[in-house]
Motif scaffolding. Sequence first.
Motif, PDB file in Angstrom:
ATOM      1  N   VAL A   8       0.837  -1.204   0.000  1.00 20.59           N
ATOM      2  CA  VAL A   8       0.000   0.000   0.000  1.00 20.59           C
ATOM      3  C   VAL A   8       0.870   1.253   0.000  1.00 20.59           C
ATOM      4  O   VAL A   8       0.601   2.222  -0.721  1.00 20.59           O
ATOM      5  CB  VAL A   8      -0.954  -0.005   1.206  1.00 20.59           C
ATOM      6  N   GLY A   9       1.939   1.238   0.789  1.00 17.97           N
ATOM      7  CA  GLY A   9       2.820   2.396   0.833  1.00 17.97           C
ATOM      8  C   GLY A   9       3.515   2.667  -0.485  1.00 17.97           C
ATOM      9  O   GLY A   9       3.827   3.816  -0.806  1.00 17.97           O
ATOM     10  N   LEU A  10       3.734   1.619  -1.275  1.00 17.60           N
ATOM     11  CA  LEU A  10       4.463   1.769  -2.536  1.00 17.60           C
ATOM     12  C   LEU A  10       3.569   2.126  -3.713  1.00 17.60           C
ATOM     13  O   LEU A  10       3.921   2.989  -4.526  1.00 17.60           O
ATOM     14  CB  LEU A  10       5.225   0.473  -2.853  1.00 17.60           C
ATOM     15  N   VAL A  11       2.405   1.470  -3.847  1.00 15.63           N
ATOM     16  CA  VAL A  11       1.609   1.654  -5.070  1.00 15.63           C
ATOM     17  C   VAL A  11       0.167   2.088  -4.823  1.00 15.63           C
ATOM     18  O   VAL A  11      -0.571   2.326  -5.774  1.00 15.63           O
ATOM     19  CB  VAL A  11       1.629   0.381  -5.952  1.00 15.63           C
ATOM     20  N   ALA A  12      -0.252   2.200  -3.571  1.00 15.94           N
ATOM     21  CA  ALA A  12      -1.561   2.756  -3.214  1.00 15.94           C
ATOM     22  C   ALA A  12      -2.727   2.153  -3.989  1.00 15.94           C
ATOM     23  O   ALA A  12      -3.502   2.873  -4.634  1.00 15.94           O
ATOM     24  CB  ALA A  12      -1.546   4.280  -3.393  1.00 15.94           C
ATOM     25  N   PRO A  13      -2.916   0.827  -3.940  1.00 12.64           N
ATOM     26  CA  PRO A  13      -4.061   0.258  -4.645  1.00 12.64           C
ATOM     27  C   PRO A  13      -5.381   0.682  -4.015  1.00 12.64           C
ATOM     28  O   PRO A  13      -5.485   0.823  -2.798  1.00 12.64           O
ATOM     29  CB  PRO A  13      -3.840  -1.253  -4.503  1.00 12.64           C
ATOM     30  N   GLU A  14      -6.380   0.852  -4.854  1.00 14.25           N
ATOM     31  CA  GLU A  14      -7.736   1.116  -4.345  1.00 14.25           C
ATOM     32  C   GLU A  14      -8.362  -0.155  -3.796  1.00 14.25           C
ATOM     33  O   GLU A  14      -9.196  -0.123  -2.894  1.00 14.25           O
ATOM     34  CB  GLU A  14      -8.622   1.642  -5.476  1.00 14.25           C
ATOM     35  N   VAL A  15      -7.985  -1.288  -4.403  1.00 13.36           N
ATOM     36  CA  VAL A  15      -8.559  -2.578  -4.020  1.00 13.36           C
ATOM     37  C   VAL A  15      -7.467  -3.634  -4.052  1.00 13.36           C
ATOM     38  O   VAL A  15      -6.580  -3.603  -4.910  1.00 13.36           O
ATOM     39  CB  VAL A  15      -9.739  -2.958  -4.952  1.00 13.36           C
ATOM     40  N   ILE A  16      -7.503  -4.544  -3.081  1.00 20.08           N
ATOM     41  CA  ILE A  16      -6.627  -5.712  -3.067  1.00 20.08           C
ATOM     42  C   ILE A  16      -7.525  -6.944  -3.073  1.00 20.08           C
ATOM     43  O   ILE A  16      -8.343  -7.126  -2.165  1.00 20.08           O
ATOM     44  CB  ILE A  16      -5.716  -5.738  -1.826  1.00 20.08           C
ATOM     45  N   ALA A  17      -7.398  -7.772  -4.107  1.00 15.02           N
ATOM     46  CA  ALA A  17      -8.197  -8.995  -4.224  1.00 15.02           C
ATOM     47  C   ALA A  17      -7.333 -10.177  -3.827  1.00 15.02           C
ATOM     48  O   ALA A  17      -6.272 -10.411  -4.415  1.00 15.02           O
ATOM     49  CB  ALA A  17      -8.702  -9.165  -5.652  1.00 15.02           C
ATOM     50  N   ILE A  18      -7.766 -10.914  -2.818  1.00 19.30           N
ATOM     51  CA  ILE A  18      -7.015 -12.058  -2.306  1.00 19.30           C
ATOM     52  C   ILE A  18      -7.543 -13.331  -2.956  1.00 19.30           C
ATOM     53  O   ILE A  18      -8.732 -13.631  -2.901  1.00 19.30           O
ATOM     54  CB  ILE A  18      -7.150 -12.170  -0.775  1.00 19.30           C
ATOM     55  N   GLY A  19      -6.649 -14.088  -3.586  1.00 21.01           N
ATOM     56  CA  GLY A  19      -7.032 -15.319  -4.246  1.00 21.01           C
ATOM     57  C   GLY A  19      -6.190 -16.491  -3.791  1.00 21.01           C
ATOM     58  O   GLY A  19      -5.573 -16.467  -2.721  1.00 21.01           O
ATOM     59  N   GLY A  20      -6.124 -17.517  -4.611  1.00 16.83           N
ATOM     60  CA  GLY A  20      -5.393 -18.725  -4.267  1.00 16.83           C
ATOM     61  C   GLY A  20      -6.118 -19.562  -3.231  1.00 16.83           C
ATOM     62  O   GLY A  20      -7.245 -19.268  -2.836  1.00 16.83           O
ATOM     63  N   GLY A  21      -5.460 -20.625  -2.761  1.00 20.66           N
ATOM     64  CA  GLY A  21      -6.066 -21.514  -1.784  1.00 20.66           C
ATOM     65  C   GLY A  21      -6.448 -20.812  -0.501  1.00 20.66           C
ATOM     66  O   GLY A  21      -7.506 -21.082   0.089  1.00 20.66           O
ATOM     67  N   PHE A  22      -5.620 -19.880  -0.057  1.00 18.73           N
ATOM     68  CA  PHE A  22      -5.902 -19.103   1.158  1.00 18.73           C
ATOM     69  C   PHE A  22      -7.163 -18.277   0.980  1.00 18.73           C
ATOM     70  O   PHE A  22      -7.989 -18.160   1.885  1.00 18.73           O
ATOM     71  CB  PHE A  22      -4.698 -18.196   1.424  1.00 18.73           C
ATOM     72  N   GLY A  23      -7.340 -17.735  -0.216  1.00 19.59           N
ATOM     73  CA  GLY A  23      -8.512 -16.913  -0.500  1.00 19.59           C
ATOM     74  C   GLY A  23      -9.802 -17.699  -0.578  1.00 19.59           C
ATOM     75  O   GLY A  23     -10.887 -17.110  -0.630  1.00 19.59           O
ATOM     76  N   GLU A  24      -9.707 -19.045  -0.588  1.00 21.08           N
ATOM     77  CA  GLU A  24     -10.917 -19.862  -0.625  1.00 21.08           C
ATOM     78  C   GLU A  24     -11.596 -19.950   0.739  1.00 21.08           C
ATOM     79  O   GLU A  24     -12.643 -20.578   0.866  1.00 21.08           O
ATOM     80  CB  GLU A  24     -10.574 -21.269  -1.136  1.00 21.08           C
TER      81      GLU A  24
END
Length: 299
Positions: free
Chosen positions: A233-249
Amino acid sequence: MAEVIAVDVGGTSIKAGVVRRDGSLVETSRVRTPPAGQDGAAVLDAVAGLVDALRGPAQPVAVGVAVPGVVDEDAGVAVLSENLTWQDVPIAAALTARLGCPVAVGHDVRVGGLAEHRIGACQGSTNAAFVPVGTGIAAALVIDGRICRGDGYAGEVGHIDVGHDLPCACGGRGCLEAIASAAALARRYTERTGVRVDGSREVAERVRQGDKDALEVWGDALDALGHGLATLVGLVAPEVIAIGGGFGESPDLVIEPLRSRLRSRLTFHRMPRVVPAELGERAGCVGAGLLAWDRVAPG
């Protein structure tokens, strides 16, 4: 109807399907990933076989291929893939000669991010991050509306130092991936309990059952992810972070706890929306297909 065939090459399986211009995925197929070798010949044979099986009476207008590792997307070369044990494989040139149509090659996480940005959880944002947490951890970064490639090296958030002393497969210590990936969750739970588990799904089930050791390793992973995402967040300031992969399930165990941890680490920064990714295991194929469409029909 003009068609693109997309192929997502993974360490254990290769998925393929027909991708329409709007990103819809149809006529899917899957095979086990063969042992690759440095020249990638066996994998390229499998990819070509899937394309031949899916193509209709007309030649596809293009083929898109997503692969892991370091990828030179302009040259269509898989520079290095530890999971597939190949190096400097000229995927685009080899498959173009074999299939007789244009071939676009992309990094599996970046094409997944392209798909989530076009039609998934990051749709409508100008700056976003797609972070699949699976065997490893990487990020697809959308900056000012474009996927950041960094000559094939961008998005390696799994190797941000998050302050522990565990060794990482990359040769370093303290990496996010060494404590928060699905593989790390399973390994750390097994080390604590002597009970072998298969990935983050089984650890998540034990968390839901109130297993103390599962709660500990899960909490450590969330703490580390909060740390790594705060750096992002400090580097690129995304508006949204989408979490995927097995952890995101397991969004019930991930999204709100991760939001809380991230919020506690930020001060003046813009707090992004933290959401589950929407496309699941379709993301790689859909993104590879969209990449191929962009090659032959930009816009």
